[in-house]
Scaffold this motif. Structure first.
Motif, PDB file in Angstrom:
ATOM      1  N   GLY A 110       0.826  -1.210   0.000  1.00 32.99           N
ATOM      2  CA  GLY A 110       0.000   0.000   0.000  1.00 32.99           C
ATOM      3  C   GLY A 110       0.853   1.249   0.000  1.00 32.99           C
ATOM      4  N   GLY A 111       2.010   1.140   0.636  1.00 32.88           N
ATOM      5  CA  GLY A 111       2.908   2.276   0.671  1.00 32.88           C
ATOM      6  C   GLY A 111       3.400   2.648  -0.713  1.00 32.88           C
ATOM      7  N   ARG A 112       3.605   1.639  -1.541  1.00 31.95           N
ATOM      8  CA  ARG A 112       4.041   1.942  -2.908  1.00 31.95           C
ATOM      9  C   ARG A 112       3.033   2.868  -3.558  1.00 31.95           C
ATOM     10  NH1 ARG A 112       5.113  -4.084  -5.277  1.00 31.95           N
ATOM     11  NH2 ARG A 112       6.710  -4.766  -3.804  1.00 31.95           N
ATOM     12  N   ILE A 113       1.766   2.503  -3.385  1.00 33.37           N
ATOM     13  CA  ILE A 113       0.707   3.306  -3.998  1.00 33.37           C
ATOM     14  C   ILE A 113       0.666   4.698  -3.371  1.00 33.37           C
ATOM     15  CG2 ILE A 113      -1.733   3.420  -4.505  1.00 33.37           C
ATOM     16  CD1 ILE A 113      -0.759   0.971  -5.651  1.00 33.37           C
ATOM     17  N   SER A 114       0.599   4.722  -2.050  1.00 38.50           N
ATOM     18  CA  SER A 114       0.414   6.017  -1.387  1.00 38.50           C
ATOM     19  C   SER A 114       1.589   6.948  -1.637  1.00 38.50           C
ATOM     20  CB  SER A 114       0.235   5.814   0.118  1.00 38.50           C
ATOM     21  OG  SER A 114      -0.993   5.221   0.367  1.00 38.50           O
ATOM     22  N   ILE A 115       2.792   6.437  -1.451  1.00 42.79           N
ATOM     23  CA  ILE A 115       3.959   7.303  -1.649  1.00 42.79           C
ATOM     24  C   ILE A 115       4.034   7.720  -3.103  1.00 42.79           C
ATOM     25  CG2 ILE A 115       6.458   7.418  -1.580  1.00 42.79           C
ATOM     26  CD1 ILE A 115       6.456   5.670   0.821  1.00 42.79           C
ATOM     27  N   GLY A 116       3.812   6.732  -3.989  1.00 41.84           N
ATOM     28  CA  GLY A 116       3.866   7.051  -5.413  1.00 41.84           C
ATOM     29  C   GLY A 116       2.863   8.123  -5.785  1.00 41.84           C
ATOM     30  N   VAL A 117       1.614   7.858  -5.431  1.00 37.81           N
ATOM     31  CA  VAL A 117       0.578   8.834  -5.763  1.00 37.81           C
ATOM     32  C   VAL A 117       0.840  10.142  -5.036  1.00 37.81           C
ATOM     33  CG1 VAL A 117      -1.853   9.376  -5.490  1.00 37.81           C
ATOM     34  CG2 VAL A 117      -1.169   7.121  -6.267  1.00 37.81           C
TER      35      VAL A 117
ATOM     36  N   VAL B 164      -4.647  13.241 -12.643  1.00 41.71           N
ATOM     37  CA  VAL B 164      -5.339  14.412 -13.183  1.00 41.71           C
ATOM     38  C   VAL B 164      -6.377  14.911 -12.184  1.00 41.71           C
ATOM     39  CG1 VAL B 164      -6.928  15.194 -14.968  1.00 41.71           C
ATOM     40  CG2 VAL B 164      -4.984  13.775 -15.575  1.00 41.71           C
ATOM     41  N   ALA B 165      -7.148  13.964 -11.669  1.00 38.65           N
ATOM     42  CA  ALA B 165      -8.210  14.355 -10.751  1.00 38.65           C
ATOM     43  C   ALA B 165      -7.637  15.024  -9.506  1.00 38.65           C
ATOM     44  CB  ALA B 165      -9.047  13.140 -10.370  1.00 38.65           C
ATOM     45  N   ILE B 166      -6.630  14.404  -8.932  1.00 40.10           N
ATOM     46  CA  ILE B 166      -6.066  14.968  -7.708  1.00 40.10           C
ATOM     47  C   ILE B 166      -5.368  16.285  -8.005  1.00 40.10           C
ATOM     48  CG2 ILE B 166      -4.387  14.638  -5.886  1.00 40.10           C
ATOM     49  CD1 ILE B 166      -4.899  11.722  -5.970  1.00 40.10           C
ATOM     50  N   GLY B 167      -4.556  16.258  -9.065  1.00 36.35           N
ATOM     51  CA  GLY B 167      -3.830  17.479  -9.404  1.00 36.35           C
ATOM     52  C   GLY B 167      -4.774  18.637  -9.672  1.00 36.35           C
ATOM     53  N   ALA B 168      -5.913  18.315 -10.314  1.00 38.04           N
ATOM     54  CA  ALA B 168      -6.854  19.372 -10.672  1.00 38.04           C
ATOM     55  C   ALA B 168      -7.381  20.097  -9.448  1.00 38.04           C
ATOM     56  CB  ALA B 168      -8.016  18.785 -11.458  1.00 38.04           C
ATOM     57  N   VAL B 169      -7.388  19.432  -8.337  1.00 35.29           N
ATOM     58  CA  VAL B 169      -7.908  20.056  -7.132  1.00 35.29           C
ATOM     59  C   VAL B 169      -6.824  20.721  -6.315  1.00 35.29           C
ATOM     60  CG1 VAL B 169      -8.825  19.477  -4.864  1.00 35.29           C
ATOM     61  CG2 VAL B 169      -9.905  18.582  -6.900  1.00 35.29           C
TER      62      VAL B 169
ATOM     63  N   PRO C 163      -0.206  14.688   2.541  1.00 34.54           N
ATOM     64  CA  PRO C 163      -1.209  13.889   3.258  1.00 34.54           C
ATOM     65  C   PRO C 163      -2.609  14.087   2.716  1.00 34.54           C
ATOM     66  CG  PRO C 163      -0.379  15.662   4.644  1.00 34.54           C
ATOM     67  CD  PRO C 163       0.496  15.605   3.445  1.00 34.54           C
ATOM     68  N   ALA C 164      -2.918  15.318   2.312  1.00 40.54           N
ATOM     69  CA  ALA C 164      -4.250  15.553   1.757  1.00 40.54           C
ATOM     70  C   ALA C 164      -4.438  14.722   0.499  1.00 40.54           C
ATOM     71  CB  ALA C 164      -4.427  17.042   1.445  1.00 40.54           C
ATOM     72  N   VAL C 165      -3.397  14.624  -0.299  1.00 40.46           N
ATOM     73  CA  VAL C 165      -3.462  13.826  -1.517  1.00 40.46           C
ATOM     74  C   VAL C 165      -3.698  12.360  -1.187  1.00 40.46           C
ATOM     75  CG1 VAL C 165      -2.048  12.903  -3.374  1.00 40.46           C
ATOM     76  CG2 VAL C 165      -2.146  15.345  -3.009  1.00 40.46           C
ATOM     77  N   MET C 166      -2.970  11.879  -0.179  1.00 41.89           N
ATOM     78  CA  MET C 166      -3.127  10.462   0.184  1.00 41.89           C
ATOM     79  C   MET C 166      -4.552  10.166   0.623  1.00 41.89           C
ATOM     80  SD  MET C 166       0.302   9.465   2.220  1.00 41.89           S
ATOM     81  CE  MET C 166       1.921   9.652   1.515  1.00 41.89           C
ATOM     82  N   LEU C 167      -5.134  11.063   1.385  1.00 41.44           N
ATOM     83  CA  LEU C 167      -6.500  10.819   1.842  1.00 41.44           C
ATOM     84  C   LEU C 167      -7.505  11.045   0.720  1.00 41.44           C
ATOM     85  CD1 LEU C 167      -6.226  12.368   5.384  1.00 41.44           C
ATOM     86  CD2 LEU C 167      -6.355   9.965   4.755  1.00 41.44           C
ATOM     87  N   LEU C 168      -7.189  11.962  -0.161  1.00 38.12           N
ATOM     88  CA  LEU C 168      -8.074  12.178  -1.305  1.00 38.12           C
ATOM     89  C   LEU C 168      -8.131  10.925  -2.168  1.00 38.12           C
ATOM     90  CD1 LEU C 168      -9.829  14.190  -2.723  1.00 38.12           C
ATOM     91  CD2 LEU C 168      -7.854  15.039  -3.951  1.00 38.12           C
ATOM     92  N   GLU C 169      -6.996  10.257  -2.283  1.00 42.70           N
ATOM     93  CA  GLU C 169      -6.967   9.019  -3.049  1.00 42.70           C
ATOM     94  C   GLU C 169      -7.922   7.992  -2.454  1.00 42.70           C
ATOM     95  OE1 GLU C 169      -5.234   5.980  -2.006  1.00 42.70           O
ATOM     96  OE2 GLU C 169      -5.954   5.015  -3.829  1.00 42.70           O
ATOM     97  N   ALA C 170      -8.029   7.979  -1.124  1.00 49.83           N
ATOM     98  CA  ALA C 170      -8.965   7.050  -0.480  1.00 49.83           C
ATOM     99  C   ALA C 170     -10.392   7.410  -0.869  1.00 49.83           C
ATOM    100  CB  ALA C 170      -8.792   7.089   1.029  1.00 49.83           C
ATOM    101  N   PHE C 171     -10.695   8.702  -0.941  1.00 41.91           N
ATOM    102  CA  PHE C 171     -12.043   9.107  -1.338  1.00 41.91           C
ATOM    103  C   PHE C 171     -12.312   8.711  -2.780  1.00 41.91           C
ATOM    104  CE2 PHE C 171     -15.911  11.339  -1.562  1.00 41.91           C
ATOM    105  CZ  PHE C 171     -15.920  12.097  -2.713  1.00 41.91           C
ATOM    106  N   LEU C 172     -11.304   8.896  -3.617  1.00 44.94           N
ATOM    107  CA  LEU C 172     -11.496   8.579  -5.030  1.00 44.94           C
ATOM    108  C   LEU C 172     -11.703   7.082  -5.242  1.00 44.94           C
ATOM    109  CD1 LEU C 172      -8.992  10.985  -6.740  1.00 44.94           C
ATOM    110  CD2 LEU C 172     -11.463  11.064  -6.732  1.00 44.94           C
ATOM    111  N   SER C 173     -11.098   6.277  -4.386  1.00 46.81           N
ATOM    112  CA  SER C 173     -11.323   4.841  -4.558  1.00 46.81           C
ATOM    113  C   SER C 173     -12.779   4.514  -4.264  1.00 46.81           C
ATOM    114  CB  SER C 173     -10.390   4.043  -3.651  1.00 46.81           C
ATOM    115  OG  SER C 173     -10.822   4.134  -2.324  1.00 46.81           O
TER     116      SER C 173
END
Lengths: 306, 556, 300
Positions: C96-103, C165-170, C227-237
């Motif tokens: 999961g860290g690969r994903i979170s750190i990467g994203v 794109v989605a995360i960056g856009a925000v 951190p906001a990005v990491m949590l946003l990714e959880a919302f997007l999932s």
């Protein structure tokens, strides 16, 4: 300055128009409609449902109807999901709740955030800096959907001091605002610290000290003014976000605020409610950004209105 | 540096561990118990009710939370027995059925009244159903009235004269209903489904057109109903408060003074609200908490059979799912016992047939049988030995932690047992429904909950072109059987037809049955007059809360 | 004529010229002296390496289920315990860290780049350009994010690029505003006027002179964005965008753990701890960077 404000307000008109129009068309292209349901309805009923809400008319006609109602009557239309309520009503019911939650949370955030940020900046790289920064970090590291339940488990269930959810008496305000406030406090603290550090090295601070001003005066009258700039830039949209409610907090604590409607209306494909909340949010953003810009110039005399 | 972040995280961890030792007695009632006019504490029943209701008009709504509310506010011609859900006299004190099973004659009570004191007449029912069937009104549950002669045509706009529809008021207190076919479960529907409730037309008319769905008549202060309770207050997304209806004909049986329904969308939050004693009953219970409740609060844990099935739809138009050997292999390779024991944990029963066993006395004889070896053999026969050549297949589910856990477990079972890889895809609710409508999926998670107690509800869906079929499966023999069942003379004949239909389903498997639902929730053990029923219907007029025994007189 | 000639050449002291320090080498030098920041940086690197290579060393895979075992507390066979499907938490955490750190890093980088360039340009040019650019920011703030993401998925499918794109856009929006504010405040400073007066081009002024001077708040906000990005990714999932199960990310693991925290505390504590550890490291590194790049503090 007044010319600046007037000009900005004039600019907001095309901005708002664009937002409403874009959202209006965006939501109609999303799959699933307000009446897509698990137990399917016959095509005739679906047709009649759509006719009742005017969804069978051509898109541009719906658009003009909507804009007409909006501009001439201030009428945001009926909610598609909640059959007997209008969007105006729903917003009028829920906005004050969100404002109250937001105001208290923001108060907490600013109070603790600024103090922690100033301490961290002034006592830079010392134990106090780390302590203050770490406490501030709680708000960032512990997301609201973790912090909220933890606070409820401890204060409401274990100690029995509060209700676990609900928004009835004044005491019910405490846990939700504390949770939300801590998150924003973290941001405020970090940004204040950063901003203050920028400023504390500047010449005019050294001048003030050389002139014999007390440290307190130096910090709070001179340094804070400059240091607070990044916080102000952040605060504009943050206030809009916090005022229109936080979805997570409202879900955890069962608060009848607007934050949930922002998200749920999109999930329900409640077109009118989506538009209503977007219009509200957009207006808030625009006004708040304007205020932020004005305050920035006021705080930093070197800037000028352009 | 470790020290510094421990400073912030350790106290939280400590709090976590301590809170595990919660000492509150769960389910102790007493949140804000109001005092009545005579100074006595009111008996209040606090219920967690899931989503905020769409509305309180029985002819407009479609959901289960609304059903709970409406059952307390309204009463139909017949009302359900609290233990068996059998129809017992409600607004109608007696009725007769004609010999051919087509004509019901209901005799209304003399003291059948609305909560504003006005009497209810037979004509009110006739006109209520007219509103429900008016095409422009677009009631989504109008199809539950289609058993009546002419109702479907009128509802679809093919018949314009309502007097030709099978509802007639013979006099003030006599209502005659004529059906298309003998419908043995007819009274059962009337007892438990809100689409058959009467509505106060005179009141509705005060607030707008009768056929306008969005009038204000359902707002507190305007609202009038005929059931054991009346609407006192409605704070959206906060609570709905009902108090006793003094004009209800059986008001003496009603013991509760007030019911408060709380919309509780977050089930973790709801469970915490139960533990602080604010709620007497929750709507659900998080899976993770079931074991904890079994161990620590067994008297508050309720696990009850529920007439619904959790299943996977298979899009039979998409290869490889068009081959029924593949479908059967997939169905057999699921270890349902492990699933309900380890994943859902709510004591659910594994399902090997589409029909819910024991529904109104019907249990399917045909069951899905076969072991893993057979599953592998079938898959190999179909051209995918050990999963070779297996194409891209996706398993679609709507976003929910529960569905995800089940999907992950099944994905793993298919991989381990069959050697195939199925990709998981989640979609948000409406997008998921849209995919279903457009048949844009391979395997789709689904659930179906019965509207009334009859085996028909699970079997009629799979006929060709049924709006809820969505699998692309079409079987002429099945369709013929379904039509014949409608004309069956008695339950025995009908059930024999259903047995054949079930046999076809188990052979063809357009859907994979997984487990039968259970209602899992928490309830204050002091709540009485409440019995588990298959539809989770609990008539509130029998419910009461056991009082604390009066403490002995305190000595000074 | 008496002349005193040296018998040997006078040994010359080598003259040390004072070395000029460029901003970046000076910064690097100062950063390496800041122990906390170095510790943060090292921790991040160790975490990243652990996430990339750790799972290869484990005997468990992130998707191997053990349904009969279910959720079990940390033990010798499963150091961090197992989740409700019997999967080893340690491996899942690392994967999961690969994903979170990467994203987290990539999306933040995208947001950072766009935000800084956009905000600096708007702040520098001011006037009508600034007004127009900022109004666009206002518009993007107000558009409903959930709907925007669903639409993106409808038109472009569900690939990982869309996630960025989605995360960056925000996330770029607030960055742009902050940068703009900072730029506007230093625009009138003497050194900028000096640069202008010697005829430096606008792009050079923006990128080589202005931006380095406003790096402080930018860095701080970046460390807040991750951190906001990491949590946003959880919302997007939640919306179906992002990693599909059985893969997971820290945000999703924390969200699941939060719901089970009373029964299975390890499901929250370990993901939460590693998440916080990452954030703390990021922040201390960020603070160190900020200090190192602070042109106004003295060199020594």
């Amino acid at each position: 300055m007044f010319r600046f404000i007037a000009r900005r307000l004039l600019q907001t008109i095309p901005v708002l128009w664009f937002i409403v129009t874009a959202t209006f068309f965006m939501i109609r292209f999303v799959p699933g409609g307000p009446f897509t349901a698990e137990k399917a309805v016959t095509p005739e009923i679906l047709r009649n449902l759509e006719a009742h809400y005017g969804l069978d008319k051509p898109l541009y006609e719906q658009y003009f109807d909507y804009m007409g109602n909006l501009l001439f009557h201030g009428d945001l239309g009926p909610s598609f999901k909640y059959a007997s309520r209008t969007v105006n009503e729903i917003i009028a019911d829920k906005l004050p709740v969100s404002i109250e939650l937001g105001a208290i949370s923001l108060g907490i955030a600013l109070f603790f955030g600024l103090i922690l940020g100033v301490i961290a900046a002034v006592k830079r790289n010392s134990f106090f800096d780390y302590l203050a920064s770490s406490v501030a970090m709680i708000g960032i590291c512990v997301p609201t959907f973790v912090l909220g339940p933890i606070l409820v488990l401890f204060f409401a269930i274990h100690l029995g001091w509060f209700n676990a959810s609900g928004w009835y008496t004044n005491i019910d305000r405490v846990l939700p605002s504390a949770t939300l406030g801590m998150v924003y406090a973290a941001y405020v603290a970090r940004l204040t610290r950063g901003g203050m550090l920028e400023v504390l090295n500047q010449d005019y601070i050294r001048t003030a000290r050389a002139k014999g001003a007390s440290e307190f005066r130096v910090i709070f009258r001179h340094a804070l003014r400059g240091g607070i700039l990044p916080v102000i830039s952040f605060l504009g949209p943050a206030i809009a976000g916090i005022l229109t409610g936080s979805f997570v907090i409202e879900t955890i604590f069962q608060i009848p605020g607007l934050g949930r409607e922002f998200v749920n209306s999109a999930f329900n494909r409640d077109y009118t409610l989506v538009l209503g909340t977007v219009i509200l949010y957009a207006s808030l953003i625009v006004i708040l950004n304007l205020i932020v810009d004005v305050v920035q110039v006021w705080l930093n005399p070197k800037l000028k209105f352009e | 540096m470790i020290r510094r972040f421990l400073v912030s995280y350790l106290p939280l961890a400590a709090v976590l561990i301590f809170s595990g030792c919660a000492k509150n007695d769960p389910g102790s009632s007493g949140y804000d118990a109001p005092i009545g006019a005579d100074g006595q504490k009111l008996m209040v029943y606090n219920v967690g009710n899931g989503a905020e209701p769409q509305d309180l008009d029985p002819q407009v709504v479609t959901g289960v939370p609304e059903s709970n509310l409406l059952m307390s506010l309204f009463e139909g011609l017949v009302t359900p027995d609290p233990k068996t859900l059998d129809p017992v006299p409600g607004m109608a004190e007696s009725w007769e059925l004609s010999d051919d099973g087509l004509v019901y004659t209901f005799h209304l009570r003399e003291n059948a009244k609305w909560s504003n004191g006005e009497r209810i007449f037979a004509e009110d029912f006739v006109q209520s159903y007219k509103r429900m069937l008016t095409p422009v009104f677009a009631a989504e549950y109008s199809y539950l009235l289609w058993f009546v002669v002419g109702a479907e045509d009128y509802n679809r706009g093919k018949l314009e004269d309502y007097s030709k529809v099978g509802f007639k008021a013979l006099d003030e207190r006599t209502l005659q209903v004529t059906l298309n076919n003998p419908t043995p479960f007819f009274l059962r529907i009337l007892a438990t489904h809100y689409s058959w409730y009467p509505v106060p037309l005179k009141v509705i008319a005060q607030f707008g057109s009768l056929t306008d769905k969005s009038t204000r008549w359902t707002q507190p202060g305007n609202f009038v109903s005929n059931g054991p309770f009346q609407l006192k207050d409605w704070l959206p997304n906060q609570r709905i408060v009902m108090e006793r209806n003094p004009h209800y004909w059986d008001a003496e049986t009603v013991k509760l003074d007030q019911i408060r329904f709380y919309p509780t969308e977050d089930i973790s939050s709801e469970e915490r609200t139960f533990r602080t004693g604010q709620l007497d009953k929750t709507n659900e219970l998080p899976n993770a908490k079931v074991d904890a409740y079994r161990k620590n609060y067994p008297e508050s844990l309720r696990i009850e059979p529920y007439l619904g099935i959790y299943y996977y739809r298979l899009n039979v138009t998409r290869p490889p799912l068009d081959d029924k050997r593949v479908r059967k292999a997939l169905a057999l390779a699921i270890d349902r016992d492990s699933l309900v024991r380890n994943v859902t944990r709510g004591g659910q029963d594994p399902a090997y047939a589409v029909s819910y066993p024991g529904t109104a006395g019907y249990t399917a004889r045909a069951q899905l049988t076969g072991d893993l070896a057979e599953a592998k053999r079938l898959l190999a026969e179909a051209g995918f030995p050990n999963g070779e050549n297996w194409p891209h297949v996706e398993l679609l589910y709507n976003t929910s932690e529960n569905h995800r856990a089940i999907a992950e477990a099944i994905q793993q079972m298919w991989r381990t047992n069959l050697g195939i890889n199925v990709q998981l895809t989640n979609q948000e609710w409406k997008v998921y429904l849209d995919s279903q409508d457009n048949q844009d999926y391979w395997v789709q998670r689904a659930g179906w909950i019965a509207d009334y107690v009859d085996p028909n509800v699970f079997l009629e869906i799979w006929t060709t072109g049924n709006l809820n079929n969505d699998t692309g499966w079409s079987n002429a023999e099945y369709d013929q059987l379904a039509a014949a069942a409608l004309k069956a003379k008695n339950d025995n004949d009908r059930y024999e037809i259903y047995q054949q239909m079930d046999a076809i389903l188990v052979d063809e498997l357009p859907v994979i049955p997984i487990y039968y639902y259970k209602r899992v929730y928490a309830m204050n053990p002091k709540v009485k007059g409440y019995w588990p029923t298959l539809l989770d219907n609990h008539p509130v007029k029998y419910i009461y809360i056991e009082e604390e025994p009066e403490p002995a007189a305190e000595s000074e | 004529m008496p002349t005193i000639l040296p018998s040997e050449p006078i040994p010359e002291e080598p003259i040390e010229l004072e070395q000029g320090f460029s901003l970046w080498s000076d910064a690097w030098h100062r950063l390496s002296k800041n122990k906390i920041a170095v510790f943060g940086g090292v921790t991040l690197i160790v975490l990243t390496i652990a996430c990339i290579f750790g799972p290869l060393l484990s005997s468990y895979s992130y998707e191997d289920q053990n349904l009969n075992l279910g959720a079990s507390a940390p033990s010798m066979s499963h150091w961090l315990g197992t989740d409700t499907l019997g999967r080893d938490l340690l491996v899942r955490l690392l994967v999961g860290g690969r994903i979170s750190i990467g994203v987290g890093l990539c999306a933040t980088l995208v947001a950072l780049t766009i935000g800084v360039v956009y905000g600096a340009t708007a702040g520098f040019f001011g006037g009508k350009t600034d007004a127009f650019m900022m109004r666009i920011v206002d518009i993007m703030y107000a558009l409903p994010f959930t709907i925007f993401v669903i639409l993106l998925m409808v038109f472009f499918g569900r690939n990982i690029v869309l996630l960025f794109v989605a995360i960056g856009a925000v996330e770029w929006l607030t960055m742009a505003r902050i940068v703009r504010g900072q730029i506007m405040s230093i625009k009138k400073m003497e050194f900028i006027e000096a640069a202008r007066s010697i005829g430096l081009g606008k792009r050079r002024i923006i990128f080589r002179h202005m931006i380095p001077n406003v790096l402080g708040p930018i860095i701080v906000y970046t460390t807040l964005t991750i951190p906001a990005v990491m949590l946003l990714e959880a919302f997007l999932s939640f919306l179906g965008l992002g990693v599909q199960p059985p893969l997971s990310s820290w945000g999703v693991l924390i969200k699941d753990g939060a719901e089970k925290m009373e029964e299975f505390w390890w499901l929250l504590v370990f993901p939460g701890t590693i998440f916080s550890l990452t954030l703390f490291s990021l922040n201390f590194l960020g603070d160190g960077l900020r200090d190192a790049l602070d042109v106004r503090s003295s060199k020594d």
